[in-house]
Design an enzyme around this catalytic site. Sequence first.
Site, PDB file in Angstrom:
ATOM      1  N   HIS A  33       0.835  -1.200   0.000  1.00 34.41           N
ATOM      2  CA  HIS A  33       0.000   0.000   0.000  1.00 34.41           C
ATOM      3  C   HIS A  33       0.867   1.246   0.000  1.00 34.41           C
ATOM      4  O   HIS A  33       0.367   2.350   0.212  1.00 34.41           O
ATOM      5  CB  HIS A  33      -0.961  -0.025   1.198  1.00 34.41           C
ATOM      6  CG  HIS A  33      -2.026  -1.068   1.056  1.00 34.41           C
ATOM      7  ND1 HIS A  33      -1.813  -2.396   1.387  1.00 34.41           N
ATOM      8  CD2 HIS A  33      -3.293  -1.001   0.582  1.00 34.41           C
ATOM      9  CE1 HIS A  33      -2.924  -3.082   1.147  1.00 34.41           C
ATOM     10  NE2 HIS A  33      -3.834  -2.259   0.653  1.00 34.41           N
ATOM     11  N   ASN A  34       2.177   1.073  -0.210  1.00 32.63           N
ATOM     12  CA  ASN A  34       3.096   2.204  -0.231  1.00 32.63           C
ATOM     13  C   ASN A  34       3.342   2.602  -1.702  1.00 32.63           C
ATOM     14  O   ASN A  34       3.914   1.813  -2.460  1.00 32.63           O
ATOM     15  CB  ASN A  34       4.405   1.761   0.453  1.00 32.63           C
ATOM     16  CG  ASN A  34       5.484   2.823   0.434  1.00 32.63           C
ATOM     17  OD1 ASN A  34       5.607   3.580  -0.514  1.00 32.63           O
ATOM     18  ND2 ASN A  34       6.286   2.860   1.483  1.00 32.63           N
ATOM     19  N   PRO A  35       2.903   3.796  -2.109  1.00 32.31           N
ATOM     20  CA  PRO A  35       3.003   4.174  -3.525  1.00 32.31           C
ATOM     21  C   PRO A  35       4.443   4.210  -4.043  1.00 32.31           C
ATOM     22  O   PRO A  35       4.692   3.880  -5.202  1.00 32.31           O
ATOM     23  CB  PRO A  35       2.382   5.582  -3.592  1.00 32.31           C
ATOM     24  CG  PRO A  35       1.767   5.842  -2.270  1.00 32.31           C
ATOM     25  CD  PRO A  35       2.279   4.844  -1.280  1.00 32.31           C
ATOM     26  N   GLY A  36       5.403   4.591  -3.183  1.00 39.34           N
ATOM     27  CA  GLY A  36       6.805   4.630  -3.602  1.00 39.34           C
ATOM     28  C   GLY A  36       7.319   3.235  -3.928  1.00 39.34           C
ATOM     29  O   GLY A  36       7.973   3.003  -4.946  1.00 39.34           O
ATOM     30  N   ASP A  45       9.063  -6.328   2.511  1.00 40.80           N
ATOM     31  CA  ASP A  45       9.164  -5.677   3.804  1.00 40.80           C
ATOM     32  C   ASP A  45      10.575  -5.137   3.921  1.00 40.80           C
ATOM     33  O   ASP A  45      11.550  -5.838   3.634  1.00 40.80           O
ATOM     34  CB  ASP A  45       8.859  -6.618   4.973  1.00 40.80           C
ATOM     35  CG  ASP A  45       8.549  -5.793   6.216  1.00 40.80           C
ATOM     36  OD1 ASP A  45       7.489  -5.133   6.249  1.00 40.80           O
ATOM     37  OD2 ASP A  45       9.390  -5.756   7.140  1.00 40.80           O
ATOM     38  N   SER A  46      10.665  -3.882   4.282  1.00 34.97           N
ATOM     39  CA  SER A  46      11.966  -3.217   4.195  1.00 34.97           C
ATOM     40  C   SER A  46      12.109  -2.213   5.315  1.00 34.97           C
ATOM     41  O   SER A  46      11.171  -1.947   6.061  1.00 34.97           O
ATOM     42  CB  SER A  46      12.094  -2.534   2.830  1.00 34.97           C
ATOM     43  OG  SER A  46      10.909  -1.824   2.517  1.00 34.97           O
ATOM     44  N   GLY A  61      10.330   7.886   1.461  1.00 39.91           N
ATOM     45  CA  GLY A  61      10.781   7.470   2.789  1.00 39.91           C
ATOM     46  C   GLY A  61      12.084   8.134   3.204  1.00 39.91           C
ATOM     47  O   GLY A  61      12.229   9.369   3.168  1.00 39.91           O
ATOM     48  N   ASP A  89      14.996   8.027   1.779  1.00 46.41           N
ATOM     49  CA  ASP A  89      15.981   8.175   0.700  1.00 46.41           C
ATOM     50  C   ASP A  89      16.878   9.411   0.833  1.00 46.41           C
ATOM     51  O   ASP A  89      18.077   9.318   0.564  1.00 46.41           O
ATOM     52  CB  ASP A  89      15.282   8.192  -0.671  1.00 46.41           C
ATOM     53  CG  ASP A  89      14.951   6.789  -1.166  1.00 46.41           C
ATOM     54  OD1 ASP A  89      15.539   5.821  -0.657  1.00 46.41           O
ATOM     55  OD2 ASP A  89      14.099   6.673  -2.069  1.00 46.41           O
TER      56      ASP A  89
HETATM   57  P1  ITT Z   1       3.568  -1.934   2.778  1.00 45.48           P
HETATM   58  O1  ITT Z   1       3.715  -2.691   4.065  1.00 45.48           O
HETATM   59  O2  ITT Z   1       2.147  -1.718   2.356  1.00 45.48           O
HETATM   60  O3  ITT Z   1       4.400  -2.519   1.673  1.00 45.48           O
HETATM   61  P2  ITT Z   1       4.984   0.110   4.240  1.00 45.48           P
HETATM   62  O4  ITT Z   1       5.443   1.489   3.912  1.00 45.48           O
HETATM   63  O5  ITT Z   1       4.219  -0.074   5.511  1.00 45.48           O
HETATM   64  O6  ITT Z   1       4.160  -0.438   2.998  1.00 45.48           O
HETATM   65  P3  ITT Z   1       7.138  -1.468   5.354  1.00 45.48           P
HETATM   66  O7  ITT Z   1       6.334  -1.946   6.498  1.00 45.48           O
HETATM   67  O8  ITT Z   1       8.024  -2.454   4.655  1.00 45.48           O
HETATM   68  O9  ITT Z   1       6.225  -0.847   4.214  1.00 45.48           O
HETATM   69  O10 ITT Z   1       7.992  -0.215   5.820  1.00 45.48           O
HETATM   70  C1  ITT Z   1       9.195   0.084   5.246  1.00 45.48           C
HETATM   71  C2  ITT Z   1       9.519   1.539   5.437  1.00 45.48           C
HETATM   72  O11 ITT Z   1      10.948   1.677   5.291  1.00 45.48           O
HETATM   73  C3  ITT Z   1       8.888   2.369   4.336  1.00 45.48           C
HETATM   74  O12 ITT Z   1       7.711   2.956   4.763  1.00 45.48           O
HETATM   75  C4  ITT Z   1       9.960   3.399   4.039  1.00 45.48           C
HETATM   76  O13 ITT Z   1       9.785   4.490   4.825  1.00 45.48           O
HETATM   77  C5  ITT Z   1      11.259   2.741   4.452  1.00 45.48           C
HETATM   78  N1  ITT Z   1      11.911   2.286   3.223  1.00 45.48           N
HETATM   79  C6  ITT Z   1      11.907   1.041   2.697  1.00 45.48           C
HETATM   80  N2  ITT Z   1      12.528   1.008   1.517  1.00 45.48           N
HETATM   81  C7  ITT Z   1      12.930   2.273   1.285  1.00 45.48           C
HETATM   82  C8  ITT Z   1      13.605   2.886   0.238  1.00 45.48           C
HETATM   83  O14 ITT Z   1      13.958   2.218  -0.859  1.00 45.48           O
HETATM   84  N3  ITT Z   1      13.864   4.182   0.328  1.00 45.48           N
HETATM   85  C9  ITT Z   1      13.477   4.889   1.404  1.00 45.48           C
HETATM   86  N4  ITT Z   1      12.816   4.406   2.430  1.00 45.48           N
HETATM   87  C10 ITT Z   1      12.542   3.086   2.374  1.00 45.48           C
END
Ligand code: ITT
Length: 213
Positions: free
Chosen positions: A16-19, A76-77, A163, A165
């Site tokens: 649900h994360n547009p990025g 998940d990141s 996020g 970045d």
């Molecule tokens: P979904 O679970 O719906 O995929 P989310 O944003 O909640 O969306 P996560 O629980 O995996 O996803 O949270 C990971 C956060 O870490 C994400 O919101 C970003 O802020 C940060 N993040 C992950 N990858 C990133 C990237 O490539 N660049 C910058 N920030 C990143």
Amino acid sequence: MKSHRRITGRLVIATHNPGKLAEMRELLSPYGIDAVSAGELNLGEPEETGATFKANAAIKAVAAAQASQLPAFADDSGLVVDALDGAPGIYSARWAGDSKDFTAAMTRIERLLQERGATTPDQRKAHFVSALCVAWPDGHLEEVEARADGTLVWPPRGDAGFGYDPLFLPDGHTRTFGEMTSMEKHGLPPHGLGLSHRAKAFVLLAEMCLDAR
Ligand code: ITT
């Protein structure tokens, strides 16, 4: 050796994360996969109760595969900061709060680094992690994980990406992820460097589960 399952046909991108959605679509685009997002299918967001990136990626992929009866692809990141004992880590999204205020989350990281006297690049090491999971409705899973190493700059630089970045300077580079084009951040070889955590994890997944481009 475990045999891997190929991804063919229709695939749900369970984010649900547009990025992230934009990056995951771009990564899949050369492979002729018919990708549809969780948002387009009105899928809910499961609670991320896992203790690891890998566990949370599986929770998201399995929930979307069950709800859609299609294979589902989740990421998940997060950002792991050495001087903060690994925080925010799996809580990276939560640090931005319900309003998804990443300026506030980045400011909090910087305040904590200052409190710990982390001022030199060596004291400001961090890495991004991406755990990717593809789940099928019959319960089969394919899972990979990768990281990108770097240091944290202050003030944040650049407004590309999403996020954290603008804070993250990947090792061996002079511009943050926030200052890079999408091709520089996550473009795959031969055109890109496969620099980001998500690009590196995707290369592993593609080797296992996707037919050559
Ligand atoms: P979904 O679970 O719906 O995929 P989310 O944003 O909640 O969306 P996560 O629980 O995996 O996803 O949270 C990971 C956060 O870490 C994400 O919101 C970003 O802020 C940060 N993040 C992950 N990858 C990133 C990237 O490539 N660049 C910058 N920030 C990143």
